[in-house]
Design a protein around this motif. Structure first.
Motif, PDB file in Angstrom:
ATOM      1  N   LYS A 130       2.377  55.797 -19.491  1.00 55.35           N
ATOM      2  CA  LYS A 130       1.899  55.904 -18.248  1.00 55.35           C
ATOM      3  C   LYS A 130       3.100  56.557 -17.322  1.00 55.35           C
ATOM      4  CE  LYS A 130       0.011  53.096 -14.508  1.00 55.35           C
ATOM      5  NZ  LYS A 130       0.430  53.412 -13.285  1.00 55.35           N
ATOM      6  N   GLU A 131       4.266  56.030 -17.488  1.00 63.28           N
ATOM      7  CA  GLU A 131       5.302  56.534 -16.917  1.00 63.28           C
ATOM      8  C   GLU A 131       5.353  57.921 -16.968  1.00 63.28           C
ATOM      9  OE1 GLU A 131       9.643  54.358 -16.330  1.00 63.28           O
ATOM     10  OE2 GLU A 131       9.207  55.049 -18.106  1.00 63.28           O
ATOM     11  N   ALA A 133       3.330  60.099 -17.851  1.00 65.48           N
ATOM     12  CA  ALA A 133       1.906  60.754 -17.206  1.00 65.48           C
ATOM     13  C   ALA A 133       1.868  61.179 -15.840  1.00 65.48           C
ATOM     14  CB  ALA A 133       0.674  60.144 -17.611  1.00 65.48           C
ATOM     15  N   GLU A 134       2.921  60.031 -15.316  1.00 64.37           N
ATOM     16  CA  GLU A 134       3.164  60.470 -13.922  1.00 64.37           C
ATOM     17  C   GLU A 134       4.473  60.722 -13.411  1.00 64.37           C
ATOM     18  OE1 GLU A 134       2.319  56.260 -12.758  1.00 64.37           O
ATOM     19  OE2 GLU A 134       0.377  56.330 -13.254  1.00 64.37           O
ATOM     20  N   ARG A 135       5.228  61.258 -14.419  1.00 59.72           N
ATOM     21  CA  ARG A 135       6.523  61.763 -14.062  1.00 59.72           C
ATOM     22  C   ARG A 135       6.555  62.971 -13.067  1.00 59.72           C
ATOM     23  NH1 ARG A 135      10.591  64.607 -17.362  1.00 59.72           N
ATOM     24  NH2 ARG A 135       9.232  64.552 -19.130  1.00 59.72           N
ATOM     25  N   GLU A 136       7.264  62.834 -12.044  1.00 60.93           N
ATOM     26  CA  GLU A 136       7.190  63.878 -11.012  1.00 60.93           C
ATOM     27  C   GLU A 136       7.786  65.310 -11.461  1.00 60.93           C
ATOM     28  OE1 GLU A 136       8.278  62.629  -7.297  1.00 60.93           O
ATOM     29  OE2 GLU A 136       6.976  61.226  -7.162  1.00 60.93           O
ATOM     30  N   GLU A 140       2.733  70.053 -15.556  1.00 63.83           N
ATOM     31  CA  GLU A 140       1.187  69.621 -15.499  1.00 63.83           C
ATOM     32  C   GLU A 140       0.784  69.316 -17.028  1.00 63.83           C
ATOM     33  OE1 GLU A 140      -0.562  68.295 -12.960  1.00 63.83           O
ATOM     34  OE2 GLU A 140       1.596  68.615 -11.899  1.00 63.83           O
ATOM     35  N   LYS A 143       1.821  66.291 -18.237  1.00 63.97           N
ATOM     36  CA  LYS A 143       1.569  65.008 -17.737  1.00 63.97           C
ATOM     37  C   LYS A 143      -0.094  64.757 -18.451  1.00 63.97           C
ATOM     38  CE  LYS A 143       2.895  66.073 -13.452  1.00 63.97           C
ATOM     39  NZ  LYS A 143       3.045  65.785 -12.094  1.00 63.97           N
ATOM     40  N   LYS A 147      -1.554  61.626 -20.541  1.00 60.54           N
ATOM     41  CA  LYS A 147      -2.719  61.123 -19.815  1.00 60.54           C
ATOM     42  C   LYS A 147      -3.695  60.781 -21.004  1.00 60.54           C
ATOM     43  CE  LYS A 147      -5.019  59.251 -16.685  1.00 60.54           C
ATOM     44  NZ  LYS A 147      -6.395  58.971 -17.029  1.00 60.54           N
TER      45      LYS A 147
END
Length: 199
Positions: A130-131, A133-136, A140, A143, A147
Motif C-alpha cells: 500500500k505504501e 502504491a501511494e508513494r509520491e 504512475e 504505483k 495497486k
C-alpha cells in the motif's frame, strides 16, 4: 472471528513500529501476558523488525562486518519467531484439550499458529505494498503495478482468514485435531550442527 481480531493486532503492531521506524527501538507489549493478544502482538513485532532487517542487509554497500552482525540478528529473530509460533500453538492445544474428537476427524497440513504466522507476514506485505502504491515519488506505472499486487494480497487475506477461522471451528467441533511438531531447527543447535560441534 479470530482472524479478524488477530489482523487488527498485527496492524496495530505495524503502525506502532513505523512511528519510529527503527529496528533498534525498544519493544513494549500493550497486552497482558496471559492473553493470546500478547503473543499475537509479539509475533508480529518480531516479523516487522525482521522485515526491516532483511531490507537493510540487501544494501549493496553495506559494510561486511555490519552485514555479519545483522545476519546473527536475523538468525536470532528467526528462532524467536519459531518459539513464539509454538507458544501460540500451545495456547490452542490447551484451549481445545477437552474437545471430543470425532472418529473420522482429520489432521490439517499445518497447525493454527503456522497459518497465523502467514497472516502476520501478509499484514506486512499489505502495509508495504500500500505504501508503494501511494508513494509520491514513484512513477504512475510503478504505483499501478503495486495497486494490482495489493488487490491480490487483499484477496489472499480474505482467503487465508477464512481458512484459519474454518480450521479453528473444525478443531473446536472435533472435525479436525491438532498435532504439533517442534521445528527442531538443527543449524542453531551446537550439538547438531557439524560446523559448530567440530570446533
Amino acid at each position: 472471528m479470530f482472524s479478524e481480531s488477530a489482523f487488527k493486532i498485527f496492524d496495530e503492531s505495524i503502525a506502532k513500529y513505523h512511528i519510529k521506524d527503527d529496528v533498534s527501538q525498544p519493544f513494549e507489549n500493550p497486552y497482558p501476558k496471559d492473553k493470546i493478544a500478547h503473543l499475537l502482538y509479539r509475533k508480529n513485532w518480531i516479523d516487522t523488525v525482521q522485515w526491516h532487517y532483511e531490507d537493510i542487509i540487501r544494501d549493496p554497500n553495506i559494510d561486511p562486518k555490519e552485514a555479519l552482525e545483522l545476519k546473527r540478528k536475523i538468525d536470532a529473530s528467526n528462532q524467536d519467531r519459531t518459539d513464539t509460533v509454538e507458544y501460540i500453538d500451545s495456547y490452542f492445544l490447551d484451549k481445545y484439550k477437552d474437545v471430543q474428537v470425532k472418529a473420522d476427524a482429520t489432521i490439517n497440513s499445518e497447525s493454527p499458529a503456522w497459518a497465523i504466522d502467514r497472516l502476520s507476514i501478509l499484514a506486512l506485505k499489505i502495509y508495504h505494498m500500500k505504501e508503494e502504491a501511494e508513494r509520491e515519488d514513484a512513477s504512475e506505472t510503478h504505483k499501478a503495478q503495486c495497486k494490482a499486487k495489493l488487490n491480490v494480497l487483499l484477496e489472499q487475506k480474505k482467503d487465508l482468514s477464512t481458512a484459519i477461522d474454518q480450521l479453528l471451528h473444525d478443531i473446536e467441533t472435533g472435525k479436525k485435531y491438532m498435532k504439533v511438531y517442534k521445528q527442531m531447527k538443527m543449524y542453531n543447535d551446537e550439538s547438531l550442527n557439524p560446523v559448530l560441534y567440530k570446533k
